[in-house]
Scaffold this motif. Structure first.
Motif, PDB file in Angstrom:
ATOM      1  N   CYS B  85       0.842  -1.191   0.000  1.00 33.87           N
ATOM      2  CA  CYS B  85       0.000   0.000   0.000  1.00 33.87           C
ATOM      3  C   CYS B  85       0.882   1.248   0.000  1.00 33.87           C
ATOM      4  O   CYS B  85       1.791   1.379   0.827  1.00 33.87           O
ATOM      5  CB  CYS B  85      -0.913  -0.018   1.228  1.00 33.87           C
ATOM      6  N   ILE B  86       0.621   2.158  -0.937  1.00 34.18           N
ATOM      7  CA  ILE B  86       1.413   3.394  -1.025  1.00 34.18           C
ATOM      8  C   ILE B  86       1.076   4.306   0.164  1.00 34.18           C
ATOM      9  O   ILE B  86       1.914   5.058   0.644  1.00 34.18           O
ATOM     10  CB  ILE B  86       1.112   4.141  -2.349  1.00 34.18           C
ATOM     11  N   GLU B  87      -0.167   4.219   0.654  1.00 37.51           N
ATOM     12  CA  GLU B  87      -0.620   5.130   1.720  1.00 37.51           C
ATOM     13  C   GLU B  87      -0.060   4.722   3.090  1.00 37.51           C
ATOM     14  O   GLU B  87       0.487   5.553   3.802  1.00 37.51           O
ATOM     15  CB  GLU B  87      -2.159   5.150   1.797  1.00 37.51           C
ATOM     16  N   CYS B  88      -0.208   3.425   3.458  1.00 37.02           N
ATOM     17  CA  CYS B  88       0.173   3.038   4.826  1.00 37.02           C
ATOM     18  C   CYS B  88       1.355   2.056   4.869  1.00 37.02           C
ATOM     19  O   CYS B  88       1.815   1.698   5.955  1.00 37.02           O
ATOM     20  CB  CYS B  88      -1.029   2.458   5.574  1.00 37.02           C
ATOM     21  N   GLY B  89       1.816   1.600   3.688  1.00 39.28           N
ATOM     22  CA  GLY B  89       2.990   0.727   3.663  1.00 39.28           C
ATOM     23  C   GLY B  89       2.710  -0.742   3.944  1.00 39.28           C
ATOM     24  O   GLY B  89       3.623  -1.572   3.895  1.00 39.28           O
ATOM     25  N   PHE B  90       1.460  -1.085   4.212  1.00 38.88           N
ATOM     26  CA  PHE B  90       1.117  -2.478   4.532  1.00 38.88           C
ATOM     27  C   PHE B  90       1.291  -3.365   3.301  1.00 38.88           C
ATOM     28  O   PHE B  90       0.911  -2.987   2.200  1.00 38.88           O
ATOM     29  CB  PHE B  90      -0.335  -2.546   5.037  1.00 38.88           C
ATOM     30  N   GLU B  91       1.894  -4.537   3.516  1.00 34.80           N
ATOM     31  CA  GLU B  91       2.053  -5.480   2.402  1.00 34.80           C
ATOM     32  C   GLU B  91       0.992  -6.562   2.506  1.00 34.80           C
ATOM     33  O   GLU B  91       0.774  -7.119   3.580  1.00 34.80           O
ATOM     34  CB  GLU B  91       3.461  -6.086   2.424  1.00 34.80           C
ATOM     35  N   PHE B  92       0.324  -6.857   1.401  1.00 38.58           N
ATOM     36  CA  PHE B  92      -0.805  -7.795   1.459  1.00 38.58           C
ATOM     37  C   PHE B  92      -0.917  -8.638   0.192  1.00 38.58           C
ATOM     38  O   PHE B  92      -0.392  -8.284  -0.861  1.00 38.58           O
ATOM     39  CB  PHE B  92      -2.119  -7.041   1.701  1.00 38.58           C
ATOM     40  N   LYS B  93      -1.604  -9.768   0.376  1.00 43.82           N
ATOM     41  CA  LYS B  93      -1.861 -10.666  -0.752  1.00 43.82           C
ATOM     42  C   LYS B  93      -3.143 -10.222  -1.438  1.00 43.82           C
ATOM     43  O   LYS B  93      -4.156  -9.995  -0.771  1.00 43.82           O
ATOM     44  CB  LYS B  93      -1.997 -12.097  -0.229  1.00 43.82           C
ATOM     45  N   VAL B  94      -3.099 -10.094  -2.749  1.00 46.00           N
ATOM     46  CA  VAL B  94      -4.273  -9.644  -3.503  1.00 46.00           C
ATOM     47  C   VAL B  94      -5.133 -10.862  -3.849  1.00 46.00           C
ATOM     48  O   VAL B  94      -4.659 -11.814  -4.471  1.00 46.00           O
ATOM     49  CB  VAL B  94      -3.846  -8.915  -4.802  1.00 46.00           C
ATOM     50  N   GLU B  95      -6.390 -10.846  -3.403  1.00 47.68           N
ATOM     51  CA  GLU B  95      -7.316 -11.949  -3.689  1.00 47.68           C
ATOM     52  C   GLU B  95      -8.319 -11.484  -4.742  1.00 47.68           C
ATOM     53  O   GLU B  95      -8.829 -10.364  -4.669  1.00 47.68           O
ATOM     54  CB  GLU B  95      -8.094 -12.346  -2.418  1.00 47.68           C
ATOM     55  N   ASP B  96      -8.610 -12.350  -5.687  1.00 44.34           N
ATOM     56  CA  ASP B  96      -9.621 -12.080  -6.732  1.00 44.34           C
ATOM     57  C   ASP B  96      -9.375 -10.753  -7.460  1.00 44.34           C
ATOM     58  O   ASP B  96     -10.332 -10.055  -7.811  1.00 44.34           O
ATOM     59  CB  ASP B  96     -11.038 -12.077  -6.129  1.00 44.34           C
ATOM     60  N   PHE B  97      -8.128 -10.412  -7.646  1.00 43.82           N
ATOM     61  CA  PHE B  97      -7.735  -9.193  -8.374  1.00 43.82           C
ATOM     62  C   PHE B  97      -8.324  -7.921  -7.743  1.00 43.82           C
ATOM     63  O   PHE B  97      -8.516  -6.919  -8.412  1.00 43.82           O
ATOM     64  CB  PHE B  97      -8.119  -9.277  -9.859  1.00 43.82           C
ATOM     65  N   GLU B  98      -8.603  -7.978  -6.457  1.00 46.44           N
ATOM     66  CA  GLU B  98      -9.109  -6.788  -5.758  1.00 46.44           C
ATOM     67  C   GLU B  98      -7.924  -6.141  -5.042  1.00 46.44           C
ATOM     68  O   GLU B  98      -7.471  -6.626  -4.011  1.00 46.44           O
ATOM     69  CB  GLU B  98     -10.205  -7.176  -4.764  1.00 46.44           C
ATOM     70  N   PHE B  99      -7.443  -5.045  -5.610  1.00 42.13           N
ATOM     71  CA  PHE B  99      -6.222  -4.400  -5.126  1.00 42.13           C
ATOM     72  C   PHE B  99      -6.568  -3.370  -4.046  1.00 42.13           C
ATOM     73  O   PHE B  99      -6.321  -2.183  -4.192  1.00 42.13           O
ATOM     74  CB  PHE B  99      -5.467  -3.747  -6.284  1.00 42.13           C
ATOM     75  N   LEU B 100      -7.107  -3.872  -2.945  1.00 42.85           N
ATOM     76  CA  LEU B 100      -7.606  -3.001  -1.876  1.00 42.85           C
ATOM     77  C   LEU B 100      -6.826  -3.299  -0.593  1.00 42.85           C
ATOM     78  O   LEU B 100      -6.761  -4.452  -0.164  1.00 42.85           O
ATOM     79  CB  LEU B 100      -9.101  -3.304  -1.676  1.00 42.85           C
ATOM     80  N   CYS B 101      -6.242  -2.263   0.003  1.00 43.86           N
ATOM     81  CA  CYS B 101      -5.463  -2.466   1.229  1.00 43.86           C
ATOM     82  C   CYS B 101      -6.399  -2.889   2.364  1.00 43.86           C
ATOM     83  O   CYS B 101      -7.347  -2.172   2.686  1.00 43.86           O
ATOM     84  CB  CYS B 101      -4.728  -1.187   1.614  1.00 43.86           C
ATOM     85  N   PRO B 102      -6.154  -4.043   2.991  1.00 41.51           N
ATOM     86  CA  PRO B 102      -7.052  -4.493   4.057  1.00 41.51           C
ATOM     87  C   PRO B 102      -6.960  -3.636   5.324  1.00 41.51           C
ATOM     88  O   PRO B 102      -7.845  -3.665   6.166  1.00 41.51           O
ATOM     89  CB  PRO B 102      -6.593  -5.930   4.346  1.00 41.51           C
ATOM     90  N   THR B 103      -5.892  -2.852   5.437  1.00 37.43           N
ATOM     91  CA  THR B 103      -5.705  -2.026   6.633  1.00 37.43           C
ATOM     92  C   THR B 103      -6.366  -0.655   6.493  1.00 37.43           C
ATOM     93  O   THR B 103      -7.194  -0.267   7.308  1.00 37.43           O
ATOM     94  CB  THR B 103      -4.191  -1.844   6.917  1.00 37.43           C
ATOM     95  N   CYS B 104      -6.016   0.071   5.392  1.00 34.73           N
ATOM     96  CA  CYS B 104      -6.530   1.440   5.292  1.00 34.73           C
ATOM     97  C   CYS B 104      -7.559   1.610   4.166  1.00 34.73           C
ATOM     98  O   CYS B 104      -8.057   2.708   3.949  1.00 34.73           O
ATOM     99  CB  CYS B 104      -5.383   2.436   5.136  1.00 34.73           C
ATOM    100  N   ARG B 105      -7.865   0.535   3.433  1.00 37.86           N
ATOM    101  CA  ARG B 105      -8.868   0.522   2.355  1.00 37.86           C
ATOM    102  C   ARG B 105      -8.443   1.356   1.140  1.00 37.86           C
ATOM    103  O   ARG B 105      -9.280   1.645   0.264  1.00 37.86           O
ATOM    104  CB  ARG B 105     -10.262   0.981   2.836  1.00 37.86           C
ATOM    105  N   SER B 106      -7.184   1.734   1.053  1.00 42.24           N
ATOM    106  CA  SER B 106      -6.739   2.493  -0.118  1.00 42.24           C
ATOM    107  C   SER B 106      -6.562   1.549  -1.320  1.00 42.24           C
ATOM    108  O   SER B 106      -6.234   0.369  -1.160  1.00 42.24           O
ATOM    109  CB  SER B 106      -5.397   3.170   0.193  1.00 42.24           C
ATOM    110  N   THR B 107      -6.790   2.079  -2.511  1.00 44.52           N
ATOM    111  CA  THR B 107      -6.549   1.289  -3.731  1.00 44.52           C
ATOM    112  C   THR B 107      -5.265   1.735  -4.427  1.00 44.52           C
ATOM    113  O   THR B 107      -4.988   1.333  -5.550  1.00 44.52           O
ATOM    114  CB  THR B 107      -7.725   1.444  -4.721  1.00 44.52           C
ATOM    115  N   ASN B 108      -4.498   2.575  -3.742  1.00 41.56           N
ATOM    116  CA  ASN B 108      -3.245   3.078  -4.290  1.00 41.56           C
ATOM    117  C   ASN B 108      -2.108   2.159  -3.829  1.00 41.56           C
ATOM    118  O   ASN B 108      -1.690   2.227  -2.670  1.00 41.56           O
ATOM    119  CB  ASN B 108      -3.046   4.518  -3.794  1.00 41.56           C
ATOM    120  N   ASN B 109      -1.649   1.283  -4.700  1.00 42.11           N
ATOM    121  CA  ASN B 109      -0.654   0.307  -4.264  1.00 42.11           C
ATOM    122  C   ASN B 109       0.268  -0.108  -5.403  1.00 42.11           C
ATOM    123  O   ASN B 109       0.005   0.166  -6.563  1.00 42.11           O
ATOM    124  CB  ASN B 109      -1.348  -0.922  -3.681  1.00 42.11           C
ATOM    125  N   GLN B 110       1.329  -0.790  -5.010  1.00 46.02           N
ATOM    126  CA  GLN B 110       2.351  -1.203  -5.970  1.00 46.02           C
ATOM    127  C   GLN B 110       2.491  -2.725  -5.888  1.00 46.02           C
ATOM    128  O   GLN B 110       2.537  -3.274  -4.778  1.00 46.02           O
ATOM    129  CB  GLN B 110       3.662  -0.525  -5.551  1.00 46.02           C
TER     130      GLN B 110
END
Lengths: 249, 130
Positions: B85-110
């Motif tokens: 996540c670009i906003e909060c830095g959390f690293e997460f596994k993307v499920e079903d091509f939904e690129f949504l940060c589970p921590t802050c709900r941002s869709t801005n990610n790398q």
């Protein structure tokens, strides 16, 4: 006599590394010449050629542009665009996407001017072109109102790898079950920073916004080439030489 | 994607890696590739089942220089999409091509992993002249 031994070798090679490197080098080389490369992707019939015709009508002779257009067969799109741009048709035979080698060959056949914009109109297909970096600075995905607003979730890689979503044929919105909001919402689940522009190429609606977007993106490239060189997941950091802006914008 | 052309490239890379290694060893008369491990990213556009089918059909087709792949077994490890996540830095596994940060709900990610197709390891059997 011989003796047999088993060895375990750690290789760790990205199979696409050579292609990624070539794409990054092409991107950097085009940026150094001041040429902003746009890869237009969509399903067949979404309006890529019409968007380019509308772009030419809006800009007139004020911008130096060239087009490479990909199809499996025929020169129909090149014939449509020839009154407006230097254009080369890239016929792929049976292939469903363009590759960088074909683009480079087509570019070499164009008059050797410094172009401000090189448009690559890809083969109409939302699957394979997503996996082929053509050395573009931006990938623009078009969705027409007649093909349904549910496409992003069904073709996620295409929307994940694009920077702009152009909704085309907006003049038909009153006649088809299509919600721009639903489309954008679906696309942004996949690519949160995806920008959106709505156009109707036949009436020139939205074309000035599209052209302004292109101008702004090219200016950003001229100001910060490193940003665009890194786009496309380069295997190694490329040293980007100082920018060259040898002709008027 | 185009799994057959990918497998052709894979076989060339396997042979190249096997030869490079055998040159370092010296005195090898024959190299048999026994096992190949690849990592296939969920966002690579590559379909593992089609790769497997193409590999079984095409192995052995590019053998030369004393390297044989006709009995090579292919293991495909699926690489999930990992994003930061670009906003909060959390690293997460993307499920079903939904690129949504589970921590802050941002869709801005790398995307950190899952876009590529990698040849990871090969096991080779060498016949060493004594």
């Amino acid at each position: 006599m011989s003796q047999s031994t088993i060895q375990h070798i750690e290789v760790h090679t990205d199979l696409a590394e050579a292609k990624k490197r070539a794409a990054c080098e092409f991107r950097t080389s085009m940026a150094n010449q001041g040429t902003f490369v746009v890869n237009l992707v969509s399903s067949p019939g979404a309006g890529k050629t019409s968007l380019l015709e509308a772009t030419a009508k809006h800009w007139g002779a004020s911008h130096q542009c060239a087009v490479l257009v990909g199809d499996l067969a025929t020169h129909r799109d090149a014939d449509r665009l020839a009154p407006f741009f230097p254009v080369r048709q890239l016929t792929t035979g049976g292939a469903c996407h363009l590759e960088l080698e074909l683009v480079a060959r087509g570019l070499a056949e164009l008059p050797q001017l410094p172009y401000q914009y090189l448009f690559i109109e890809n083969v109409g297909n939302l699957v394979c072109p997503a996996s082929h970096d053509l050395g573009e600075h931006v990938r623009v995905v078009l969705v027409s109102t007649t093909e349904g607003d549910d496409k992003p979730g069904k073709y996620p890689k295409m929307f994940r790898t694009s920077q702009l979503l152009v909704v085309t044929k907006t003049d038909l919105l009153n006649y088809v079950p299509f919600s721009v909001d639903n489309l954008v919402q679906d696309a942004r689940r996949i690519q949160g920073s995806l920008e959106t522009i709505e156009v109707c190429s036949l009436s020139q609606f939205g074309i000035s916004i599209w052209c302004d977007w292109l101008t702004k993106q090219r200016e950003q490239m001229l100001q910060n080439q490193t940003l665009f060189a890194e786009r496309g997941n380069c295997p190694t950091q490329l040293a980007v030489p100082p920018k060259v802006t040898s002709f008027a914008r | 994607m185009h799994e057959r052309s990918l497998v052709r490239l894979l076989l060339h890379q396997i042979i190249e890696a096997a030869l490079k290694n055998s040159l370092a060893q010296g005195n090898c008369s024959e190299i048999r590739v026994r096992k190949v491990v690849v990592a296939c990213g969920e966002l690579s556009g590559v379909e593992p089942e089609l790769v497997s089918l193409a590999f079984n059909e095409m192995r052995g087709s590019t053998d030369h220089s004393g390297v044989t792949t006709d009995q090579a077994e292919l293991e495909i490890r699926r690489q999930p999409i990992l994003a930061r996540c670009i906003e909060c830095g959390f690293e997460f596994k993307v499920e079903d091509f939904e690129f949504l940060c589970p921590t802050c709900r941002s869709t801005n990610n790398q995307v950190l992993a899952g876009e590529d197709f990698h040849l990871q390891t090969i096991d080779i059997e060498l016949d060493n002249r004594l």
